[in-house]
Write a protein that holds these residues in place. Structure first.
Motif, mmCIF file in Angstrom:
data_model
loop_
_atom_site.group_PDB
_atom_site.id
_atom_site.type_symbol
_atom_site.label_atom_id
_atom_site.label_comp_id
_atom_site.label_asym_id
_atom_site.label_seq_id
_atom_site.Cartn_x
_atom_site.Cartn_y
_atom_site.Cartn_z
ATOM 1 N N GLY A 62 0.792 -1.223 0.000
ATOM 2 C CA GLY A 62 0.000 0.000 0.000
ATOM 3 C C GLY A 62 0.824 1.273 0.000
ATOM 4 N N ARG A 63 1.930 1.263 0.768
ATOM 5 C CA ARG A 63 2.762 2.475 0.839
ATOM 6 C C ARG A 63 3.377 2.811 -0.505
ATOM 7 N NH1 ARG A 63 6.915 2.242 5.643
ATOM 8 N NH2 ARG A 63 7.928 1.110 3.989
ATOM 9 N N GLN A 65 1.998 2.383 -3.374
ATOM 10 C CA GLN A 65 0.960 2.816 -4.308
ATOM 11 C C GLN A 65 0.618 4.296 -4.153
ATOM 12 O OE1 GLN A 65 -0.203 0.739 -6.673
ATOM 13 N NE2 GLN A 65 1.220 -0.775 -5.878
ATOM 14 N N LYS A 66 1.003 4.908 -3.028
ATOM 15 C CA LYS A 66 0.671 6.310 -2.772
ATOM 16 C C LYS A 66 1.674 7.230 -3.450
ATOM 17 C CE LYS A 66 -1.388 5.275 1.670
ATOM 18 N NZ LYS A 66 -1.290 5.444 3.113
ATOM 19 N N VAL A 67 1.168 8.301 -4.020
ATOM 20 C CA VAL A 67 2.024 9.314 -4.629
ATOM 21 C C VAL A 67 2.525 10.231 -3.516
ATOM 22 C CG1 VAL A 67 2.112 11.213 -6.279
ATOM 23 C CG2 VAL A 67 0.685 9.203 -6.747
ATOM 24 N N PRO A 68 3.822 10.474 -3.414
ATOM 25 C CA PRO A 68 4.331 11.338 -2.353
ATOM 26 C C PRO A 68 3.852 12.770 -2.552
ATOM 27 C CG PRO A 68 6.107 10.627 -3.786
ATOM 28 C CD PRO A 68 4.876 9.933 -4.229
ATOM 29 N N GLN A 69 3.541 13.432 -1.436
ATOM 30 C CA GLN A 69 3.074 14.814 -1.466
ATOM 31 C C GLN A 69 4.162 15.714 -0.889
ATOM 32 O OE1 GLN A 69 0.102 15.771 -2.781
ATOM 33 N NE2 GLN A 69 -0.162 13.633 -3.377
#
Length: 97
Positions: A62-63, A65-69
């Motif tokens: 899951g980590r 798959q997230k786009v960094p902000q």
């Protein structure tokens, strides 16, 4: 090379060296053409395959798959670009590998 030598033993030595070099290059080329197998100098395919599979499984987490902000205060601190030459916790001469 051996044609220009008038001494027979020297001509034999030069000829042997030339033939030896050509056969050495030939056997090196055979190893390069077939890098997979059970010889000591072949590629460790099983190890490479396990490492590759671990990396692929990490990409499915899951980590990953997230786009960094980018935080707004960080972007303002760096002049609006959001990029710095290196993180502040790295020393000037020691960058991680």
């Amino acid at each position: 090379c051996a044609i220009g030598v008038r001494n027979a033993p020297k001509a034999g030595i030069y000829t042997f060296l030339i033939v030896f070099v050509f056969w050495s290059v030939h056997y090196i080329a055979v190893e390069i053409e077939h890098p997979f197998g059970e010889d000591a100098n072949d590629l460790p395919l099983e190890v490479m395959n396990r490492r590759f599979n671990k990396v692929l499984l990490r990409l499915l987490e899951g980590r990953a798959q997230k786009v960094p902000q980018l935080a707004k205060k960080h972007a303002l601190a760096t002049g609006g670009s959001g990029l710095r030459s290196r993180p502040s916790h790295w020393s000037a001469g020691a960058m991680p590998m």
